[in-house]
Write a protein that holds these residues in place. Structure first.
Motif, PDB file in Angstrom:
ATOM      1  N   GLN A 122      53.595  50.796  54.699  1.00 21.87           N
ATOM      2  CA  GLN A 122      52.407  51.006  53.872  1.00 21.87           C
ATOM      3  C   GLN A 122      52.392  50.000  52.728  1.00 21.87           C
ATOM      4  N   ALA A 123      51.216  49.405  52.489  1.00 19.46           N
ATOM      5  CA  ALA A 123      51.023  48.502  51.356  1.00 19.46           C
ATOM      6  C   ALA A 123      50.226  49.252  50.294  1.00 19.46           C
ATOM      7  N   ILE A 124      50.706  49.204  49.056  1.00 18.10           N
ATOM      8  CA  ILE A 124      50.080  49.943  47.960  1.00 18.10           C
ATOM      9  C   ILE A 124      49.875  49.000  46.778  1.00 18.10           C
ATOM     10  N   CYS A 125      48.701  49.069  46.158  1.00 16.17           N
ATOM     11  CA  CYS A 125      48.419  48.339  44.926  1.00 16.17           C
ATOM     12  C   CYS A 125      47.853  49.313  43.906  1.00 16.17           C
ATOM     13  N   GLU A 126      48.299  49.174  42.657  1.00 14.24           N
ATOM     14  CA  GLU A 126      47.815  50.022  41.567  1.00 14.24           C
ATOM     15  C   GLU A 126      47.380  49.133  40.418  1.00 14.24           C
ATOM     16  N   GLY A 127      46.371  49.577  39.696  1.00 11.34           N
ATOM     17  CA  GLY A 127      45.884  48.801  38.564  1.00 11.34           C
ATOM     18  C   GLY A 127      44.936  49.606  37.700  1.00 11.34           C
ATOM     19  N   THR A 128      44.347  48.935  36.725  1.00 13.36           N
ATOM     20  CA  THR A 128      43.395  49.554  35.813  1.00 13.36           C
ATOM     21  C   THR A 128      42.048  48.883  35.997  1.00 13.36           C
ATOM     22  N   ALA A 129      41.018  49.686  36.199  1.00 14.05           N
ATOM     23  CA  ALA A 129      39.660  49.159  36.316  1.00 14.05           C
ATOM     24  C   ALA A 129      39.122  48.883  34.932  1.00 14.05           C
ATOM     25  N   LEU A 130      38.521  47.712  34.768  1.00 12.75           N
ATOM     26  CA  LEU A 130      37.997  47.294  33.461  1.00 12.75           C
ATOM     27  C   LEU A 130      36.546  46.848  33.580  1.00 12.75           C
ATOM     28  N   LYS A 131      35.804  47.115  32.513  1.00 10.92           N
ATOM     29  CA  LYS A 131      34.424  46.612  32.406  1.00 10.92           C
ATOM     30  C   LYS A 131      34.453  45.555  31.303  1.00 10.92           C
TER      31      LYS A 131
END
Length: 135
Positions: A122-131
């Motif tokens: 499994q490939a997983i990416c995590e981050g923060t969405a920004l405007k």
């Protein structure tokens, strides 16, 4: 004797029906010009995908608003399936950020993990969405 006039009457009627008078040819059916189908409505344009930032230093001097955490994952169920790649996980994370009306993602972590229940890899990416607002 009564049958003879009836036979003559029947023969004369059928005999007349076999002779067809020559008449003008039947009128040709009118062919109407083909009506064009109405043009299909074009689908709404896709919103631009969120831009990826790999470090917070890239955001220095930009005005932005935190829209929340986003993640993307891809599961390779068996060894024969298409491999789970970080690029596909990133793309899914970008899509989720765009659905939140964000135009950027600050990537925290991307990795490929083995031994996850139900997935060979499994490939997983995590981050923060920004405007990010344009100045």
């Amino acid at each position: 004797m009564r049958a003879i006039p009836l036979v003559f009457l029947a023969l004369s009627l059928t005999g007349c029906s076999l002779l067809q008078p020559k008449t003008a040819p039947a009128p040709q059916p009118v062919i109407e010009p083909a009506v064009k189908a109405p043009a299909k409505a074009k689908p709404a344009p896709r919103p631009a995908t969120a831009v990826l930032y790999n470090s917070a230093e890239e955001l220095v001097g930009k005005t932005f608003r935190d829209m929340g955490e986003v993640s993307g994952s891809v599961c390779q169920a068996s060894m024969q399936d298409t491999p789970a790649t970080v690029a596909n996980a990133r793309r899914r994370m970008q899509t989720r950020a765009t659905a939140m009306r964000a135009n950027a993602v600050l990537v925290h972590n991307c990795q490929v993990v083995s031994g996850v229940a139900g997935c060979y890899r499994q490939a997983i990416c995590e981050g923060t969405a920004l405007k990010i607002s344009s100045q």
